[in-house]
Design an enzyme around this catalytic site. Structure first.
Site, PDB file in Angstrom:
ATOM      1  N   GLY A   9       0.820  -1.204   0.000  1.00 24.94           N
ATOM      2  CA  GLY A   9       0.000   0.000   0.000  1.00 24.94           C
ATOM      3  C   GLY A   9       0.853   1.252   0.000  1.00 24.94           C
ATOM      4  O   GLY A   9       1.787   1.388   0.803  1.00 24.94           O
ATOM      5  N   GLY A  11      -0.767   4.476  -0.333  1.00 27.21           N
ATOM      6  CA  GLY A  11      -1.717   5.571  -0.247  1.00 27.21           C
ATOM      7  C   GLY A  11      -1.260   6.578   0.779  1.00 27.21           C
ATOM      8  O   GLY A  11      -0.061   6.792   0.991  1.00 27.21           O
ATOM      9  N   ALA A  15       2.541   6.267   2.042  1.00 30.34           N
ATOM     10  CA  ALA A  15       3.440   7.365   1.677  1.00 30.34           C
ATOM     11  C   ALA A  15       4.038   8.007   2.925  1.00 30.34           C
ATOM     12  O   ALA A  15       5.217   8.393   2.940  1.00 30.34           O
ATOM     13  CB  ALA A  15       2.687   8.398   0.852  1.00 30.34           C
ATOM     14  N   GLY A 131      -5.103   5.829  15.724  1.00 32.65           N
ATOM     15  CA  GLY A 131      -4.058   6.525  14.973  1.00 32.65           C
ATOM     16  C   GLY A 131      -2.738   6.627  15.696  1.00 32.65           C
ATOM     17  O   GLY A 131      -2.096   5.633  16.007  1.00 32.65           O
ATOM     18  N   GLY A 184     -13.181  15.795   3.682  1.00 30.19           N
ATOM     19  CA  GLY A 184     -12.431  14.550   3.661  1.00 30.19           C
ATOM     20  C   GLY A 184     -12.388  13.814   4.986  1.00 30.19           C
ATOM     21  O   GLY A 184     -11.704  12.794   5.120  1.00 30.19           O
ATOM     22  N   GLU A 187     -16.198   9.484   4.653  1.00 26.83           N
ATOM     23  CA  GLU A 187     -16.214   8.848   3.342  1.00 26.83           C
ATOM     24  C   GLU A 187     -17.529   9.172   2.616  1.00 26.83           C
ATOM     25  O   GLU A 187     -18.514   9.597   3.226  1.00 26.83           O
ATOM     26  CB  GLU A 187     -16.079   7.328   3.494  1.00 26.83           C
ATOM     27  CG  GLU A 187     -14.815   6.881   4.187  1.00 26.83           C
ATOM     28  CD  GLU A 187     -13.578   7.089   3.346  1.00 26.83           C
ATOM     29  OE1 GLU A 187     -13.710   7.223   2.104  1.00 26.83           O
ATOM     30  OE2 GLU A 187     -12.469   7.138   3.918  1.00 26.83           O
ATOM     31  N   LYS A 202     -12.501  -1.058  16.630  1.00 26.11           N
ATOM     32  CA  LYS A 202     -11.413  -0.605  17.491  1.00 26.11           C
ATOM     33  C   LYS A 202     -11.614  -1.064  18.935  1.00 26.11           C
ATOM     34  O   LYS A 202     -10.655  -1.443  19.619  1.00 26.11           O
ATOM     35  CB  LYS A 202     -11.306   0.916  17.420  1.00 26.11           C
ATOM     36  CG  LYS A 202     -10.862   1.415  16.057  1.00 26.11           C
ATOM     37  CD  LYS A 202     -10.986   2.919  15.938  1.00 26.11           C
ATOM     38  CE  LYS A 202     -10.573   3.398  14.547  1.00 26.11           C
ATOM     39  NZ  LYS A 202     -10.810   4.848  14.361  1.00 26.11           N
ATOM     40  N   GLY A 303      -5.128  10.021   9.785  1.00 24.99           N
ATOM     41  CA  GLY A 303      -4.315  10.890   8.954  1.00 24.99           C
ATOM     42  C   GLY A 303      -2.953  10.297   8.695  1.00 24.99           C
ATOM     43  O   GLY A 303      -2.491   9.397   9.408  1.00 24.99           O
TER      44      GLY A 303
END
Length: 431
Positions: A9, A11, A15, A131, A184, A187, A202, A303
């Site tokens: 991945g 994305g 990245a 996160g 954003g 979704e 979660k 994020g």
């Protein structure tokens, strides 16, 4: 020694991981020991927000998990398949796993961790819940000497953003959801977030770590936030509360073998509660344990930066463990529990309730409601009676004392049969 990483991945999160590993200066001293040798993507032609050699990028994901030279597989493609199959293939090939995939872990953690234990490899999942907040490692290690009695969290940033906007601006749900989608934060299909599925995933992970037993996702009671209106937000303010989508997991540690209570639903919480002032897309988790007492973790729940931070931390932990104890599984980092928790039915829950009722504006309404609640042992803490709202209808808001879910729902069933009742738009639990 250099440890080779295969990244599945590229994305937003992938990245972010690459950017950290490409710029190790000032970060952890083990980062220079890591080398991304293969990157798997679905599309070779898609533009990427990171500079990476095309020589190591492939759309043959199986070739990466089957490559004998790769030590660690980082899975950040998301979704159930092919992520689940790729993780299991990598484990079968003796590779350590770092994943941000809450959906796969919540549904197939039993299979994945059993396979990992048999092969003697790590499965690390800090990025799968909340996160960048290091709550998973805290539960595994820093809080390992505690007996956890409660874990309560705002674990979905999208719903927290929506409810925060509704609270501060008085906006309605649909308008706020549309704004979240435009920015954003939500979704195009917001079901996973606003209906509580993401939070349940979660909580299955967090509760299993906190309480030492695996949790079946289907055993978690779940409600979303679609029914919350600006009127409910206003009444919450008037009563000294705010509304949050909470994941709640509790166990009575004073009783041996007591069942685990676990649920996800919108909740009214007092303004002085530590989670009341967590706004926007921020996540927060409150943990209560013995002997530590109360601790609260908060920070960005999603994020590129937050999630990549957690992913890279897991990679570092694996490398540190391999350097310290090569070819040996470290149970502090792995998943050692194998049994499923007994989950208490929602009917056994004891809590307070908020209910917004629309009634016909006529004498005797309050008495009818009081009798129905009283017959089912439901005591009321507060009643707000509003003026006629329209067409001879009035709004009445009640907040109960502590009561069992079973008794409250029986009382509500009786109230629905009252000729003076028009509707019950909202029922919320109160923390």
């Amino acid at each position: 020694m250099t440890y080779k990483v295969g990244l599945l991945g590229l994305g937003t999160v992938g990245a972010g991981v690459v950017k950290i590993l490409q710029n190790p200066k000032g970060r952890h001293p083990l980062l220079p020991d890591l080398q991304i040798t293969h990157v798997g993507v679905r599309s070779l032609t898609k533009a990427r927000d990171v500079a990476i050699s095309s020589d190591i990028v492939t759309d043959d994901l199986d070739s990466i998990v089957n490559d004998p030279e790769i030590d660690i597989i980082v899975e950040v493609i998301g979704g159930i398949e092919p992520a689940k199959s790729l993780i299991l293939k990598a484990i079968a090939n003796g590779k350590h796993i770092v994943t941000a995939n809450k959906a796969v872990i919540a549904r197939y953690g039993n299979e994945i961790f059993t396979a990992a234990k048999q092969k003697g490899v790590y499965v690390m999942l800090e990025a799968a819940a909340c996160g960048g907040i290091p709550v998973i490692q805290a539960l595994k290690q820093s809080l390992g000497g505690n007996r956890i009695s409660e874990l309560t969290g705002i674990v979905n940033g999208t719903t927290n953003y929506i409810l925060s906007r509704m609270y501060f601006e008085g906006a309605d749900f649909e308008a706020t959801l549309a704004e979240a989608q435009k920015l954003g934060y939500a979704e195009a299909d917001p079901t996973a977030d606003v209906d509580g599925y993401d939070a349940a995933d979660k909580m299955a992970i967090l509760a299993s770590l906190a309480f030492g037993d695996r949790v079946k996702l289907e055993d978690i009671y779940r409600e979303g936030i679609r029914a919350i209106t600006s009127a409910d937000i206003g009444y919450a303010k008037e009563l000294g509360f705010t509304i949050k989508l909470l994941g709640i997991a509790k166990r009575d540690v004073t009783q041996e073998d007591s069942p685990l209570e676990i649920r996800v639903h919108p909740t009214m919480i007092p303004l002085q509660h530590p989670l009341a002032n967590i706004h926007g897309v921020t996540n927060a988790v409150r943990i209560e344990g013995d002997p530590i007492g109360e601790v609260v973790f908060s920070g960005p729940g999603a994020g590129s930066g937050a999630t990549a931070s957690a992913v890279v931390a897991d990679i570092i932990n694996i490398v540190a463990a391999l350097k310290a104890i090569p070819n040996n599984i470290n149970q502090l980092m792995g998943c050692s529990h194998e049994h499923y928790a007994e989950i208490a039915p929602i009917a056994n829950t004891v809590t307070q309730f908020y209910a917004r009722l629309v009634t016909h504006d006529q004498p005797g309404v309050i008495g009818d409601l009081g009798n129905a609640f009283g017959k089912h042992q439901v005591s009321l803490k507060a009643i707000l009676q509003k003026n006629t709202i329209h067409d001879g209808l009035a709004e009445i808001v009640v907040v109960t004392q502590q009561v069992s879910e079973l008794n409250f729902q029986q009382a509500i069933a009786a109230i629905r049969d009252l000729p003076t009742l028009h509707s019950i738009p909202t029922i919320l639990r109160v923390l």
